[in-house]
Scaffold this motif. Structure first.
Motif, PDB file in Angstrom:
ATOM      1  N   GLN A   1      65.624 131.617  38.796  1.00  0.00           N
ATOM      2  CA  GLN A   1      65.108 131.826  40.148  1.00  0.00           C
ATOM      3  C   GLN A   1      64.810 130.501  40.831  1.00  0.00           C
ATOM      4  OE1 GLN A   1      62.571 135.135  40.545  1.00  0.00           O
ATOM      5  NE2 GLN A   1      61.579 134.381  42.384  1.00  0.00           N
ATOM      6  N   ASP A   2      64.238 129.553  40.110  1.00  0.00           N
ATOM      7  CA  ASP A   2      63.965 128.230  40.680  1.00  0.00           C
ATOM      8  C   ASP A   2      65.262 127.534  41.103  1.00  0.00           C
ATOM      9  OD1 ASP A   2      61.260 128.590  40.287  1.00  0.00           O
ATOM     10  OD2 ASP A   2      61.161 127.327  38.494  1.00  0.00           O
TER      11      ASP A   2
ATOM     12  N   GLN B   1      66.554 129.126  44.313  1.00  0.00           N
ATOM     13  CA  GLN B   1      65.760 128.723  45.464  1.00  0.00           C
ATOM     14  C   GLN B   1      66.041 127.287  45.864  1.00  0.00           C
ATOM     15  OE1 GLN B   1      61.723 129.826  44.484  1.00  0.00           O
ATOM     16  NE2 GLN B   1      62.084 131.951  45.024  1.00  0.00           N
TER      17      GLN B   1
ATOM     18  N   GLN C   1      66.130 128.965  50.003  1.00  0.00           N
ATOM     19  CA  GLN C   1      65.449 130.151  50.493  1.00  0.00           C
ATOM     20  C   GLN C   1      64.786 130.870  49.329  1.00  0.00           C
ATOM     21  OE1 GLN C   1      68.263 133.262  51.844  1.00  0.00           O
ATOM     22  NE2 GLN C   1      69.862 131.817  51.288  1.00  0.00           N
ATOM     23  N   SER C   2      63.779 131.651  49.629  1.00  0.00           N
ATOM     24  CA  SER C   2      63.064 132.401  48.610  1.00  0.00           C
ATOM     25  C   SER C   2      63.910 133.591  48.179  1.00  0.00           C
ATOM     26  CB  SER C   2      61.724 132.873  49.154  1.00  0.00           C
ATOM     27  OG  SER C   2      61.017 133.557  48.160  1.00  0.00           O
TER      28      SER C   2
ATOM     29  N   LYS D   1      64.332 136.703  45.145  1.00  0.00           N
ATOM     30  CA  LYS D   1      63.794 137.447  44.008  1.00  0.00           C
ATOM     31  C   LYS D   1      64.964 138.055  43.246  1.00  0.00           C
ATOM     32  CE  LYS D   1      59.268 137.356  44.309  1.00  0.00           C
ATOM     33  NZ  LYS D   1      58.431 136.840  43.280  1.00  0.00           N
TER      34      LYS D   1
END
Length: 95
Positions: free
Chosen positions: A58-59, A62, A67-68, A70
């Motif tokens: 996930q890191d 991003q 962008q964020s 999930k």
């Protein structure tokens, strides 16, 4: 006294570092450059995202996508990054 010969400790590289090396970038920030996305399309299928934690995947997403995001598993992270790089439009400079 015990003697250790040829002792070697290997540290596994992080996902961003692996992508950076496979793409051929000198710096992590180069992963944001247009040429990186073209190379990323080619190298992503070779990288086993399951070797990395969900948080690390996930890191990486991003950081690269800015962008964020999930995700629920490593396969989803790889698919998202592949789609992101596939859809990145590189426009030729105007003459």
């Amino acid at each position: 006294m015990q003697r250790l010969e040829n002792a070697k400790v290997e540290y596994e590289q992080g996902l961003l570092e692996v992508i950076k090396q496979e793409v051929g970038c000198d710096y992590l920030s180069d992963l944001h450059a247009a040429y990186s996305f073209m190379s990323m399309r080619r190298v992503l299928p070779k990288i086993d995202f399951h070797r990395y934690s969900l948080a690390e995947c996930q890191d990486a997403l991003q950081y690269i996508c800015a962008q964020s995001i999930k995700i629920s598993d490593q396969s989803q992270a790889k698919a998202y990054l592949q789609e992101f790089s596939d859809n990145f439009n590189v426009k030729a400079p105007k003459a």
